[in-house]
Enzyme design. Structure first.
Site, PDB file in Angstrom:
ATOM      1  N   ASP A  47       0.887  -1.169   0.000  1.00 12.00           N
ATOM      2  CA  ASP A  47       0.000   0.000   0.000  1.00 12.00           C
ATOM      3  C   ASP A  47       0.926   1.220   0.000  1.00 12.00           C
ATOM      4  O   ASP A  47       1.381   1.699   1.048  1.00 12.00           O
ATOM      5  CB  ASP A  47      -0.910  -0.023   1.240  1.00 12.00           C
ATOM      6  CG  ASP A  47      -1.918   1.122   1.247  1.00 12.00           C
ATOM      7  OD1 ASP A  47      -1.624   2.168   0.628  1.00 12.00           O
ATOM      8  OD2 ASP A  47      -2.973   0.968   1.872  1.00 12.00           O
ATOM      9  N   GLU A 140       1.491   2.372  12.999  1.00 11.68           N
ATOM     10  CA  GLU A 140       0.435   2.280  11.985  1.00 11.68           C
ATOM     11  C   GLU A 140      -0.639   1.398  12.592  1.00 11.68           C
ATOM     12  O   GLU A 140      -0.541   0.185  12.581  1.00 11.68           O
ATOM     13  CB  GLU A 140       1.016   1.696  10.688  1.00 11.68           C
ATOM     14  CG  GLU A 140       0.147   1.989   9.491  1.00 11.68           C
ATOM     15  CD  GLU A 140      -1.025   1.038   9.372  1.00 11.68           C
ATOM     16  OE1 GLU A 140      -2.030   1.238  10.098  1.00 11.68           O
ATOM     17  OE2 GLU A 140      -0.942   0.105   8.573  1.00 11.68           O
ATOM     18  N   GLU A 149     -10.980  -3.242  14.656  1.00  5.42           N
ATOM     19  CA  GLU A 149      -9.816  -4.044  15.064  1.00  5.42           C
ATOM     20  C   GLU A 149      -8.625  -3.163  15.352  1.00  5.42           C
ATOM     21  O   GLU A 149      -7.475  -3.600  15.307  1.00  5.42           O
ATOM     22  CB  GLU A 149      -9.441  -5.069  13.977  1.00  5.42           C
ATOM     23  CG  GLU A 149     -10.373  -6.256  13.981  1.00  5.42           C
ATOM     24  CD  GLU A 149      -9.749  -7.540  13.469  1.00  5.42           C
ATOM     25  OE1 GLU A 149      -8.797  -7.444  12.689  1.00  5.42           O
ATOM     26  OE2 GLU A 149     -10.217  -8.604  13.881  1.00  5.42           O
TER      27      GLU A 149
HETATM   28  N1  SAH Z   1       4.223  -1.298  11.593  1.00  8.31           N
HETATM   29  C1  SAH Z   1       4.023  -2.343  10.599  1.00  8.31           C
HETATM   30  C2  SAH Z   1       2.854  -3.261  10.940  1.00  8.31           C
HETATM   31  C3  SAH Z   1       1.517  -2.556  11.159  1.00  8.31           C
HETATM   32  S1  SAH Z   1       0.188  -3.709  11.476  1.00  8.31           S
HETATM   33  C4  SAH Z   1       3.874  -1.711   9.243  1.00  8.31           C
HETATM   34  O1  SAH Z   1       3.645  -0.492   9.190  1.00  8.31           O
HETATM   35  O2  SAH Z   1       3.954  -2.404   8.232  1.00  8.31           O
HETATM   36  C5  SAH Z   1      -0.018  -3.629  13.202  1.00  8.31           C
HETATM   37  C6  SAH Z   1       0.890  -4.566  14.003  1.00  8.31           C
HETATM   38  O3  SAH Z   1       0.673  -4.272  15.370  1.00  8.31           O
HETATM   39  C7  SAH Z   1       0.612  -6.052  13.813  1.00  8.31           C
HETATM   40  O4  SAH Z   1       1.782  -6.726  13.440  1.00  8.31           O
HETATM   41  C8  SAH Z   1       0.114  -6.515  15.204  1.00  8.31           C
HETATM   42  O5  SAH Z   1       0.565  -7.821  15.560  1.00  8.31           O
HETATM   43  C9  SAH Z   1       0.722  -5.482  16.135  1.00  8.31           C
HETATM   44  N2  SAH Z   1      -0.003  -5.238  17.395  1.00  8.31           N
HETATM   45  C10 SAH Z   1      -1.285  -4.852  17.511  1.00  8.31           C
HETATM   46  N3  SAH Z   1      -1.617  -4.704  18.813  1.00  8.31           N
HETATM   47  C11 SAH Z   1      -0.508  -5.005  19.532  1.00  8.31           C
HETATM   48  C12 SAH Z   1      -0.213  -5.030  20.935  1.00  8.31           C
HETATM   49  N4  SAH Z   1      -1.136  -4.720  21.833  1.00  8.31           N
HETATM   50  N5  SAH Z   1       1.021  -5.409  21.313  1.00  8.31           N
HETATM   51  C13 SAH Z   1       1.962  -5.743  20.383  1.00  8.31           C
HETATM   52  N6  SAH Z   1       1.734  -5.726  19.063  1.00  8.31           N
HETATM   53  C14 SAH Z   1       0.529  -5.350  18.624  1.00  8.31           C
END
Ligand code: SAH
Length: 351
Positions: A47, A140, A149
């Site tokens: 994206d 993000e 979510e």
């Molecule tokens: N920063 C990356 C991934 C974004 S997706 C990028 O920009 O490509 C969001 C990520 O947050 C996912 O991998 C998910 O596993 C993680 N995540 C969500 N809630 C979390 C939490 N409470 N503790 C640790 N990781 C979390």
């Protein structure tokens, strides 16, 4: 509490995600394991609107990142951590619960950044960071309809626990928009289908179909009304309680047409940069994987140019699963012609 700060970084698969998720609610396990798979990260990385906006906001602000301690909340494959390290951060901490972090470790190492980036596997709310405070948080966190979510609660926890006073959050603003669209053909297909299924009345199915918002791309030409900004979240000040809200909207019709559905999208802003960076997930903007969210109305509104549809958008996390959303749109369309006037409300669940 899990102290993963002492676990050997290079060890890779220290323990499987499954071990770490013992005792976690089913919905939470489902959420985190969805990020184990590489495909979801591929979609996010590809994206370009999303990833380039983060890259630009970091690379164009090296003076802000230089020598700073940066926390990447939900680092996934580590892309934002690496942007921050390349922009001159003193140290970056990336935290992710998902096992994708094992790949992030390899990626960080092959890019020669292992000494600048510490990756911790665990829940943000449970890990112990190697630094008591951080200067900048990057994350993000946005989901469909901005908050579905979404892990914004987690970012707010990180802010309240670790960010120094005056520290920065990238991005720092999110604005949600609503508009009315003409979508008769699809609505007939998706909702009207249940009126007659091989000669049977399937209207009980219609109720479910109506309560399910549809994540899809909407063509610009489907827009019948102006967009209306309904809420802006300022990440420096917003609280978890603010994520349950009821906000008014008013939509001005731009032509004589029918309104079959309301749609929502969001814009994201990095406003604390030297030159603010903004991207939109709206129908007028370049495609993003968030697309738009379509809410079909029980009524068809016959609007004339210059008339307005108004109402409230109510959003709250579901009581049982806080990552699901309970959304209600009320609508009020008053015209001099009572046969066209309509009022109502429709409940939707994103799950
Ligand atoms: N920063 C990356 C991934 C974004 S997706 C990028 O920009 O490509 C969001 C990520 O947050 C996912 O991998 C998910 O596993 C993680 N995540 C969500 N809630 C979390 C939490 N409470 N503790 C640790 N990781 C979390």
């Amino acid at each position: 509490m899990m102290d993963v700060s002492e676990t050997p970084q290079a060890a890779g698969g220290i323990s499987s995600s499954a071990d770490r998720m013992v005792g976690m609610e089913h919905a939470e396990v489902r959420y985190f394991t969805s990020y184990d798979h590489h495909g979801i990260h591929e979609e996010m990385l590809k994206d370009d609107v999303r990833t380039r906006s983060y890259r630009d906001s970091i690379y164009q602000n090296r003076h802000i990142f230089k020598d700073k301690v940066v926390l990447d909340v939900g680092c996934g494959t580590g892309i934002l951590s690496m942007f921050a390290a390349r922009a001159g951060a003193k140290h970056v901490i990336g935290v992710d619960m998902s096992s994708i972090i094992e790949k992030a470790r390899e990626i960080v190492a092959v890019n020669g950044l292992a000494d600048k980036i510490t990756l911790l596997q665990g829940k943000m709310e449970e890990v112990v960071l190697p630094f008591p405070k951080v200067d900048i948080i990057i994350s993000e966190w946005m989901g469909y309809f901005l908050l579905y979510e979404s892990m914004l609660d987690t970012v707010l926890y990180a802010r309240d626990t670790y960010l120094v006073p005056g520290g920065k959050i990238f991005p720092d603003k999110a604005t949600m928009y609503v508009a009315g669209i003409e979508d008769g053909e699809y609505k007939d297909d998706k909702i009207g289908f249940w009126d007659n299924v091989y000669g049977f009345d399937y209207s009980p199915m219609k109720e479910i179909a109506l309560t399910e918002p549809l994540v899809d791309t909407v063509e610009m030409k489907a827009l019948v009304t102006d967009p209306c900004a309904v809420i802006t979240l300022d990440l420096n000040t917003v609280t978890s309680a603010d994520l349950a809200f009821r906000v008014p909207y008013s939509l001005l019709a731009r032509r004589n047409d029918f309104v079959h559905a309301l749609i929502a999208w969001f814009d994201i802003e990095f406003s604390e940069c030297h030159k603010p960076i903004r991207f939109s997930t709206g129908p007028h903007a370049k495609y993003t994987h968030w697309k738009q969210t379509v809410f079909y109305l029980p009524d068809v509104l016959t609007v004339e140019e210059g008339e307005s549809v108004s109402g409230y958008l109510e959003n709250r996390p579901n009581d049982k699963n806080k990552r699901d959303l309970d959304i209600t749109f009320t609508y009020n369309f008053e015209t001099p012609d009572p046969t066209r006037s309509a009022q109502g409300s429709c409940f939707y669940r994103m799950c």
